[in-house]
Design a protein around this motif. Sequence first.
Motif, PDB file in Angstrom:
ATOM      1  N   THR B 101     -21.972 -34.222  50.281  1.00  0.00           N
ATOM      2  CA  THR B 101     -20.556 -34.179  49.937  1.00  0.00           C
ATOM      3  C   THR B 101     -19.733 -33.614  51.085  1.00  0.00           C
ATOM      4  O   THR B 101     -18.652 -34.111  51.411  1.00  0.00           O
ATOM      5  CB  THR B 101     -20.338 -33.297  48.692  1.00  0.00           C
ATOM      6  OG1 THR B 101     -21.320 -33.643  47.725  1.00  0.00           O
ATOM      7  CG2 THR B 101     -18.970 -33.481  48.120  1.00  0.00           C
ATOM      8  N   VAL B 197     -22.153 -40.026  44.351  1.00  0.00           N
ATOM      9  CA  VAL B 197     -21.392 -38.773  44.321  1.00  0.00           C
ATOM     10  C   VAL B 197     -20.778 -38.604  42.920  1.00  0.00           C
ATOM     11  O   VAL B 197     -20.377 -39.588  42.304  1.00  0.00           O
ATOM     12  CB  VAL B 197     -20.274 -38.822  45.403  1.00  0.00           C
ATOM     13  CG1 VAL B 197     -19.347 -37.625  45.292  1.00  0.00           C
ATOM     14  CG2 VAL B 197     -20.885 -38.908  46.797  1.00  0.00           C
ATOM     15  N   GLU B 201     -16.387 -34.931  42.442  1.00  0.00           N
ATOM     16  CA  GLU B 201     -16.396 -34.840  43.897  1.00  0.00           C
ATOM     17  C   GLU B 201     -15.702 -36.031  44.544  1.00  0.00           C
ATOM     18  O   GLU B 201     -15.115 -35.915  45.611  1.00  0.00           O
ATOM     19  CB  GLU B 201     -17.813 -34.696  44.437  1.00  0.00           C
ATOM     20  CG  GLU B 201     -18.392 -33.298  44.260  1.00  0.00           C
ATOM     21  CD  GLU B 201     -17.659 -32.227  45.086  1.00  0.00           C
ATOM     22  OE1 GLU B 201     -16.727 -32.554  45.850  1.00  0.00           O
ATOM     23  OE2 GLU B 201     -18.021 -31.050  44.921  1.00  0.00           O
TER      24      GLU B 201
END
Lengths: 76, 235
Positions: B101, B197, B201
């Motif tokens: 991330t 993801v 996020e």
Amino acid sequence: MLTCQELTELVTDYLEGRLSLWDRVRFRLHVGMCRHCRAFLHDRKLAIETLGKLPADPIPPVVRDELLEKFRGWKR
Amino acid sequence: MDRSDDIRGATPRNPPAKVGVHRATGGADSATPEDAALIERLLAGDEAAFAGLIDGFHGRLVRLARTFVKDQATAEEVVQDTWVGVLDGLRGFEGRSAIKTWIFRILVNRAKTRGVREARSVPFSGLPGLDDVGEPAVDPSRFGSDGMWADPPRRWEDDTPETLLLREEARGRLEQAVEDLPARQRAVLVLRDIEGVSADEVCNILEIADTNQRVLLHRARSALHRALDRCLEEE
Ligand SMILES: [Zn+2]
């Protein structure tokens, strides 16, 4: 009852776990009774899973060497 | 039915995110013990660890960068920038998010900055654009006037992701369909479905609201589903 067409617009909220409890129940009831929408849901999940396995291109060797060189510089 | 309905398993029933509030920490995407171990090796100057990182991520970063800039060469440059950013930031990495991330966020920031500076970017704002609204998930002509299937979907019974990707035609169509998506949809789809993801996020990285994220994701997934449908139909 939910129509098939409505279901195809709710499918993302459903899979993302973002339907209200009541809509979730309606969604599942419909899928339980409608084999076409079961097929649709099956296909949609397969499409998403397939996306999750799409390979990316490998790193070009020249770029790899340059980056490793940068790393050596960074270490110092 | 069971939990298997939630494809990723990781994000069912998220508490509704507040629009416009981007949570900076925590959640399903915080750093794992493997992340911590990798950071430690990188900080110790372990070249094999860095090689593993770039082998694993470079192509994926280029794929994501292509969403923001118009050509492959610029995407490559953005990714090079990103690696410099990663090295610059490594000593300050606090493990509040997964490495993945964190790297994606660096990339998106660099890609946007560069895009703006060079005016080569795809305009990218948080709101869905004209491209992103209005299109039905499934061609309305496939339903009867009662909203029930008239031309029902064919169940892709014998296929798995692996068998689909082994067929060059199907894989090519899928990749093309991703490329053909409007920019915002493409960015959301790449992050959420291709990279896995979490929804939170994705909002965070792209600085978009939760509801918009899901609208974009829905349009994108529907487009991909239609493309695959057409492809399999022709066989
Ligand atoms: Zn139905």
